[in-house]
Enzyme design. Structure first.
Site, PDB file in Angstrom:
ATOM      1  N   TYR A   1     -34.748 -16.516  -2.634  1.00 40.09           N
ATOM      2  CA  TYR A   1     -34.479 -15.177  -3.182  1.00 40.09           C
ATOM      3  C   TYR A   1     -33.612 -14.416  -2.193  1.00 40.09           C
ATOM      4  O   TYR A   1     -33.915 -14.367  -0.998  1.00 40.09           O
ATOM      5  CB  TYR A   1     -35.791 -14.443  -3.407  1.00 40.09           C
ATOM      6  CG  TYR A   1     -35.635 -13.011  -3.885  1.00 40.09           C
ATOM      7  CD1 TYR A   1     -35.245 -12.742  -5.193  1.00 40.09           C
ATOM      8  CD2 TYR A   1     -35.887 -11.940  -3.036  1.00 40.09           C
ATOM      9  CE1 TYR A   1     -35.105 -11.434  -5.637  1.00 40.09           C
ATOM     10  CE2 TYR A   1     -35.751 -10.633  -3.478  1.00 40.09           C
ATOM     11  CZ  TYR A   1     -35.354 -10.381  -4.775  1.00 40.09           C
ATOM     12  OH  TYR A   1     -35.220  -9.090  -5.211  1.00 40.09           O
TER      13      TYR A   1
ATOM     14  N   ASP B   1     -29.425 -16.122   5.308  1.00 41.84           N
ATOM     15  CA  ASP B   1     -30.208 -14.949   4.919  1.00 41.84           C
ATOM     16  C   ASP B   1     -31.420 -14.901   5.848  1.00 41.84           C
ATOM     17  O   ASP B   1     -32.423 -15.561   5.619  1.00 41.84           O
ATOM     18  CB  ASP B   1     -30.641 -15.065   3.462  1.00 41.84           C
ATOM     19  CG  ASP B   1     -31.469 -13.876   2.991  1.00 41.84           C
ATOM     20  OD1 ASP B   1     -31.928 -13.088   3.852  1.00 41.84           O
ATOM     21  OD2 ASP B   1     -31.681 -13.742   1.775  1.00 41.84           O
TER      22      ASP B   1
ATOM     23  N   LYS C   1     -35.609  -5.951   7.353  1.00 37.78           N
ATOM     24  CA  LYS C   1     -36.978  -5.892   7.829  1.00 37.78           C
ATOM     25  C   LYS C   1     -37.069  -5.346   9.253  1.00 37.78           C
ATOM     26  O   LYS C   1     -37.023  -4.151   9.468  1.00 37.78           O
ATOM     27  CB  LYS C   1     -37.646  -7.275   7.739  1.00 37.78           C
ATOM     28  CG  LYS C   1     -37.501  -7.989   6.413  1.00 37.78           C
ATOM     29  CD  LYS C   1     -38.259  -7.341   5.284  1.00 37.78           C
ATOM     30  CE  LYS C   1     -38.168  -8.176   4.024  1.00 37.78           C
ATOM     31  NZ  LYS C   1     -38.803  -7.579   2.871  1.00 37.78           N
TER      32      LYS C   1
END
Length: 430
Positions: free
Chosen positions: A144, A239, A267
């Site tokens: 994702y 990613d 994050k």
């Protein structure tokens, strides 16, 4: 545990917010029951609206590597907020944070800040397309990369499957340039490259997968992707929204010794605030406006409060070097979970990468999305509910990662394992 207030809040929320939540997985649809509404968090603990306290392994989906409400990070946020919460203009803190990111990641020569991991990936792939002049992108089944239209793609039955929309509202034309390969299967990537020679702009991958549960790359897989990209003149994009600054200060690319051309971060780089970043080789990043023709912008990009939180978090990580301790704590937890499952006679595969882990309810190693789909989601849901009743907050989906922070103490691990022994014993009876 009584959750009267959480239940009432959820009933009110569904009247005003789709599904009662602002992000789908929070609704507990995959595990049953009603979501917790959180009142506060500190260290390794969450407190819900009813005053129930939980040992938290979600950590706001990863960024709370220092634990919730770390006093130095909160202090930095407060100090920055006093000077103004948003400028829509450059500030000194973003220059300082950019400097820390560039020093931490040898593959990153220049970096652009955005407001989310989704934006970071969008910016990176747009830059890759602008740099190569190509259209197609290879992603991996089960990975994702945010909710951009062209990345909401289901896996196909073969390595050369053209993208099919995985969400209503996404025209098939928007995903037509997205190709899907199998994680840990370099042959599937080679087949796509052979089918579309000189058409592929980028390969994007989570170097350690976190969004179908934690899945580690097999030996040589990331190295092979680097080799393919060098040979085919494709931009390799990591990613690291989840793994960046978590698996090591230099992320997964430091651990596995593979340098991508571009990296998406999020994050931890924002210390829990809404921040993302993408960066890489200068010649690619110089394609981005105002230097080059690839447009990307955002009013809240480089937000001073978010920059302060991220900078202070990285300073603490750099000074304390918590990674060995984090891995040791997580290993003790994962070993204990395996033993608890064995004692209960419940087949599980516990995957761990540094301070990330997932308990897969399956009797084999999980190496890709097909393996993950074989998991018994009903057993996971029963386990999740049992743990929650005993004060342990896990990710509310079989296909998500859990996280350990430097605030998790041996007592937290002991409490978790005690709850697991009971919960796993009851799982087969559900």
């Amino acid at each position: 545990m009584k959750r009267t207030k959480s239940k009432k809040l959820f009933e009110e929320a569904v009247l005003r917010i789709p599904g009662g939540v602002s992000s789908p997985v929070r609704a507990f649809k995959a595990v049953g029951g009603e979501p917790l509404f959180i009142r506060s968090a500190k260290g390794s603990k969450l407190t819900d609206a009813d005053g129930n306290i939980y040992v938290d392994y979600v950590g706001s989906w990863g960024p709370m590597i220092l634990g919730h409400a770390h006093p130095r990070v909160i202090g930095a946020i407060a100090a920055a907020a006093k000077r103004g919460t948003s400028f829509g203009a450059p500030c000194e803190l973003e220059v300082a944070l950019a400097g820390e990111v560039v020093k931490a990641y040898p593959s990153i020569q220049k970096v652009r800040f955005v407001s989310s991991g989704t934006e970071a990936v969008m910016g990176a792939l747009r830059a890759a397309r602008g740099f190569t002049g190509r259209k197609k992108v290879i992603k991996f089944d089960g990975c994702y990369h945010g909710h951009a239209d062209y990345l909401l793609v289901k896996a196909g039955s073969g390595a050369q499957t053209l993208g099919q929309p995985d969400s209503a509202g996404v025209p098939q034309e928007f995903t037509a340039e997205t190709l899907v390969a199998r994680f840990n299967d370099a042959t599937s990537v080679e087949a796509i490259c052979k089918a579309y020679p000189s058409e592929i702009a980028a390969i994007i991958v989570e170097p350690v997968v976190g969004n179908m549960g934690v899945i580690l790359p097999r030996d040589g897989f990331l190295q092979k992707l680097r080799e393919i990209c060098d040979r085919e003149e494709i931009v390799l994009v990591f990613d690291e929204v989840m793994t960046g600054f978590r698996l090591a200060y230099g992320g997964a690319q430091e651990v596995y010794g593979v340098r991508p051309d571009l990296t998406a971060l999020g994050k931890i780089v924002g210390g829990g605030m809404p921040v993302g970043a993408y960066g890489g080789r200068s010649e690619i990043m110089d394609m981005v406006a105002p230097v080059g023709p690839v447009y990307q912008a955002g009013t809240l990009s480089g937000n001073p409060v978010a920059m302060a939180a991220g900078l202070e978090t990285l300073k603490i990580l750099k000074a304390t070097k918590p990674y060995r301790t984090l891995e040791k704590t997580t290993r003790a937890l994962c070993d204990g979970l395996r033993e608890a499952a064995k004692s209960a006679g419940v087949p599980v595969f516990v995957a761990q990468a540094g301070s990330m882990f997932t308990v897969f309810f399956v009797d084999q190693e999980v190496r890709n999305a097909d393996d993950a789909r074989r998991c018994d989601t009903g057993r996971f849901a029963a386990f999740f509910r049992g743990m929650l009743e005993k004060g342990i907050s896990l990710a509310p989906s079989q296909f998500e990662a859990c996280f350990v922070s430097s605030a998790h103490a041996p007592a937290d691990v002991a409490k978790t394992l005690k709850a697991a022994h009971v919960s796993l014993t009851r799982v087969p009876n559900f």
